[in-house]
Write an enzyme that holds these catalytic residues in place. Structure first.
Site, PDB file in Angstrom:
ATOM      1  N   HIS A 193     -61.557 -79.470 106.401  1.00 44.93           N
ATOM      2  CA  HIS A 193     -60.719 -79.347 107.597  1.00 44.93           C
ATOM      3  C   HIS A 193     -59.707 -78.242 107.392  1.00 44.93           C
ATOM      4  O   HIS A 193     -59.244 -78.001 106.287  1.00 44.93           O
ATOM      5  CB  HIS A 193     -60.019 -80.667 107.927  1.00 44.93           C
ATOM      6  CG  HIS A 193     -59.273 -81.258 106.772  1.00 44.93           C
ATOM      7  ND1 HIS A 193     -59.909 -81.971 105.769  1.00 44.93           N
ATOM      8  CD2 HIS A 193     -57.972 -81.222 106.437  1.00 44.93           C
ATOM      9  CE1 HIS A 193     -59.018 -82.363 104.887  1.00 44.93           C
ATOM     10  NE2 HIS A 193     -57.825 -81.913 105.248  1.00 44.93           N
ATOM     11  N   HIS A 223     -56.026 -76.992 108.553  1.00 42.40           N
ATOM     12  CA  HIS A 223     -54.772 -77.403 109.191  1.00 42.40           C
ATOM     13  C   HIS A 223     -54.212 -76.237 109.993  1.00 42.40           C
ATOM     14  O   HIS A 223     -54.181 -75.103 109.495  1.00 42.40           O
ATOM     15  CB  HIS A 223     -53.725 -77.750 108.128  1.00 42.40           C
ATOM     16  CG  HIS A 223     -54.025 -78.952 107.296  1.00 42.40           C
ATOM     17  ND1 HIS A 223     -53.520 -80.208 107.586  1.00 42.40           N
ATOM     18  CD2 HIS A 223     -54.767 -79.107 106.163  1.00 42.40           C
ATOM     19  CE1 HIS A 223     -53.931 -81.066 106.671  1.00 42.40           C
ATOM     20  NE2 HIS A 223     -54.685 -80.428 105.783  1.00 42.40           N
TER      21      HIS A 223
HETATM   22  P1  AMP Z   1     -55.625 -83.237 103.516  1.00 39.39           P
HETATM   23  O1  AMP Z   1     -54.419 -83.677 102.757  1.00 39.39           O
HETATM   24  O2  AMP Z   1     -55.752 -81.728 103.601  1.00 39.39           O
HETATM   25  O3  AMP Z   1     -56.887 -83.912 103.078  1.00 39.39           O
HETATM   26  O4  AMP Z   1     -55.332 -83.658 105.011  1.00 39.39           O
HETATM   27  C1  AMP Z   1     -55.877 -84.751 105.628  1.00 39.39           C
HETATM   28  C2  AMP Z   1     -55.131 -84.899 106.926  1.00 39.39           C
HETATM   29  O5  AMP Z   1     -55.826 -85.800 107.745  1.00 39.39           O
HETATM   30  C3  AMP Z   1     -53.711 -85.445 106.754  1.00 39.39           C
HETATM   31  O6  AMP Z   1     -52.789 -84.508 107.307  1.00 39.39           O
HETATM   32  C4  AMP Z   1     -53.754 -86.763 107.523  1.00 39.39           C
HETATM   33  O7  AMP Z   1     -52.553 -87.033 108.190  1.00 39.39           O
HETATM   34  C5  AMP Z   1     -54.894 -86.546 108.474  1.00 39.39           C
HETATM   35  N1  AMP Z   1     -55.604 -87.741 108.930  1.00 39.39           N
HETATM   36  C6  AMP Z   1     -56.065 -88.767 108.184  1.00 39.39           C
HETATM   37  N2  AMP Z   1     -56.711 -89.668 108.949  1.00 39.39           N
HETATM   38  C7  AMP Z   1     -56.692 -89.176 110.216  1.00 39.39           C
HETATM   39  C8  AMP Z   1     -57.192 -89.638 111.463  1.00 39.39           C
HETATM   40  N3  AMP Z   1     -57.857 -90.792 111.580  1.00 39.39           N
HETATM   41  N4  AMP Z   1     -56.956 -88.885 112.574  1.00 39.39           N
HETATM   42  C9  AMP Z   1     -56.282 -87.727 112.478  1.00 39.39           C
HETATM   43  N5  AMP Z   1     -55.794 -87.242 111.324  1.00 39.39           N
HETATM   44  C10 AMP Z   1     -55.984 -87.944 110.204  1.00 39.39           C
END
Ligand code: AMP
Ligand code: ZN
Length: 136
Positions: free
Chosen positions: A102, A104
Site C-alpha cells: 500500500h 500512503h
Molecule cells: P503500514 O504501517 O504501512 O502497514 O500501514 C498500514 C495502515 O493501514 C495503517 O496506517 C493503518 O491505520 C491502516 N489500516 C489498518 N486496517 C485498516 C482498515 N481496515 N481500513 C483502513 N485502513 C486500515
C-alpha cells in the site's frame, strides 16, 4: 519476499468488498480508501487489487497502474492540502503492519505533528463522510 497470503488479509477483504472502507478511487488494478487510523485528516491508502507483500513482489507490468492511481489520489488530496507525503513502509522494522502493498498519501497541515508519538484515533463515520465529500 514472502508467500502471497490472501487469507486473513484485511486489504484483500476490502478489495473483495467483504470489509467496509471509505473508497475514494477504484479502477481495474487498484483501490484507494481512507486510512482507518489517520496520521492526519484525509490520510489515504492506495492498494493494488493483487495481494503482494511489497513493491518488489508486484509484477512490473502493474507499476504504471499503481502510479496512475497514486497520482489520481494525490490530485484529490490537493483539494485538502497541496502539501503531502507519499510513502511506503516495507518490512516490519520500517513500520509495515499490513503485509499487502500500500502507498500512503498523507496530507500535511501547519503544525500537524503527523509523525509525532501520540495515540492514533479511529476515523469516525461522520468524519469519513465529510472527507469523501471534500475529496470528490
Ligand atoms: P503500514 O504501517 O504501512 O502497514 O500501514 C498500514 C495502515 O493501514 C495503517 O496506517 C493503518 O491505520 C491502516 N489500516 C489498518 N486496517 C485498516 C482498515 N481496515 N481500513 C483502513 N485502513 C486500515
Ligand atoms: Zn492482501
Amino acid at each position: 519476499m514472502g508467500v502471497p497470503n490472501e487469507q486473513g488479509c484485511i486489504f484483500c477483504s476490502i478489495v473483495r468488498k467483504d470489509s467496509p472502507a471509505a473508497l475514494v478511487h477504484e479502477d481495474q488494478e487498484t483501490l484507494a480508501f481512507l486510512d482507518l487510523f489517520p496520521l492526519t485528516r484525509g490520510h489515504l491508502l492506495v492498494v493494488p487489487r493483487r495481494h503482494v507483500d511489497r513493491l518488489t513482489d508486484l509484477p512490473e507490468g502493474e507499476y504504471p497502474g499503481l502510479l496512475r492511481a497514486v497520482s489520481a489520489v494525490c490530485r484529490k488530496v490537493e483539494r485538502l492540502s497541496t502539501h503531502y507525503n507519499v510513502s511506503m513502509n516495507q518490512g516490519a522494522l520500517a513500520g509495515q503492519i499490513v503485509f499487502h502493498l500500500h502507498v500512503h498519501v498523507i496530507p500535511r497541515y501547519e503544525g500537524d505533528n503527523a509523525f509525532g508519538r501520540r495515540p492514533r484515533e479511529r476515523l469516525s463515520e461522520t468524519e469519513a463522510a465529510a472527507l469523501l465529500k471534500e475529496l470528490g
